[in-house]
Scaffold this active site. Structure first.
Site, PDB file in Angstrom:
ATOM      1  CD  GLU A  44      37.891  35.976  39.659  1.00 11.90           C
ATOM      2  OE1 GLU A  44      37.880  36.673  38.643  1.00 11.90           O
ATOM      3  OE2 GLU A  44      38.860  35.952  40.468  1.00 11.90           O
ATOM      4  CE  LYS A 110      38.126  40.492  38.003  1.00 12.15           C
ATOM      5  NZ  LYS A 110      38.893  39.232  37.862  1.00 12.15           N
ATOM      6  CB  CYS A 146      39.533  38.928  41.782  1.00 15.25           C
ATOM      7  SG  CYS A 146      41.239  38.302  41.935  1.00 15.25           S
TER       8      CYS A 146
END
Length: 340
Positions: A44, A110, A146
């Site tokens: 990330e 994300k 994530c």
């Protein structure tokens, strides 16, 4: 039998060291090519380092991060790369670039932004809403970031329903004692619930008060651990996946046939053709590697050593004084010297 060779580039990035991060990324791309990797994933926000925090308020920081992305794109001939970066559109997004053969093929934003503990991502980013499935050599790939995989449901469910056989999840997941075992259990649950391979790439290294332990891993559609990188060390983990196993697992799982459409109408799962380049099936196989887990004391020791070393090196310190207080009447002070 259709196979794809994936690589997990578990690297130690430094926040704001754009040139150093670029060198690490390109070195990993070259190494992955030498192993015949089809798809290589980085952690990330690898372009700028994680967590960038209030540096994201500086336009020059965003521009430098995009410069790194452009340089990586120019150097990805013959391979597909998933790279974490900061995307600047109408707002900032914690993003993953899908790069193929020297071209930007897509960008994932994300969706779930953590805002607890050490995380404050709502302060900096807007959440995404699409769950694309990227098709590489006929293989469906779902990319997410994530926190996105820590929640059941979208985006992983939508990507699996949209034809993804492999989930590429890129991370900046901080260490705490026992977290590796907890992560593995969570990822095994996601893999088996949605009958997909899960590839989890985590960064490694110390950054300010945080330590990232790596321990990147790959799990099968039945939740079996297939490969795992070492803790607290940089590593390129390479693993061959028989993607037909995902379809075979789904044939025997009636749960998916009863699922309703996603409850959130804003979530969509577009299918994006990235590359028609055929995957090379006759490559010599690579041996699957599972680094042995550390005992509790060794795990804590590894985190302390890595965190202290990186704090000093990344800040350019030559000496540090560490104070350990046992209460009002007692204290211990240790002087630690390292090479510049």
């Amino acid at each position: 039998m259709r196979k794809i060779r994936i690589g997990l580039a578990q690297i130690n990035c430094t926040v704001g060291d754009f040139d150093g991060n670029t060198r690490k990324i390109l070195a990993a791309v070259d190494e992955a090519r030498s192993f015949g990797v089809d798809l290589l994933a980085f952690p990330e926000l690898a372009t700028c380092g994680y967590p960038p925090e209030d540096l994201l308020f500086k336009p020059r920081f965003i521009e430098e991060n995009l410069r790194v992305l452009d340089e990586v794109i120019r150097n990805t001939q013959g391979i597909t790369v998933v790279l974490g970066f900061v995307d600047a559109k109408e707002d900032l997004y914690n993003a993953a670039a899908v790069i193929d053969d020297g071209k930007l093929a897509g960008v994932y934003h994300k969706i779930w932004l953590p805002n607890y503990g050490v995380f404050d991502e709502h302060r900096y980013f807007r959440g995404g809403s699409e769950c694309p499935v990227y098709v590489i050599g006929g293989v469906g790939i779902g990319v997410n970031i994530c926190e996105d995989i820590w929640y059941p449901g979208e985006p992983t469910r939508a990507q699996a329903r949209g034809g993804a056989q492999v989930i590429i999840n890129i991370n900046g997941s901080p260490y705490h004692r026992g977290k590796r075992r907890f992560r593995e259990h969570m990822l095994a649950t996601r893999a088996s619930d949605y009958a997909v391979f899960v590839s989890y790439t985590n960064q490694v290294g110390g950054q300010d008060e945080l330590v990232f332990d790596g321990a990147s891993m790959v799990l099968s559609p039945s939740g079996e651990l297939l490969a795992e990188a070492a803790s607290f060390e940089e590593e390129l983990l390479v693993c061959d996946l028989n993607v037909e196993e995902a379809f075979e697992t789904r044939l025997h799982d009636p749960r998916r046939r009863k699922e309703k459409a996603p409850s959130n109408p804003a979530v969509s799962a577009p299918r994006i053709e990235v590359s028609e380049r055929p995957l090379v099936e006759e490559k010599p196989p690579v041996e699957r590697r599972c680094a042995p887990p550390l005992e509790d004391e060794a795990e804590v020791y590894g985190a302390l050593v890595l965190g202290t070393r990186d704090y000093m090196h990344k800040n350019g310190f030559q000496k540090a004084v560490i104070g350990l207080s046992g209460g009002i009447d007692s204290s211990l002070t240790a002087a630690v010297a390292v090479d510049a």
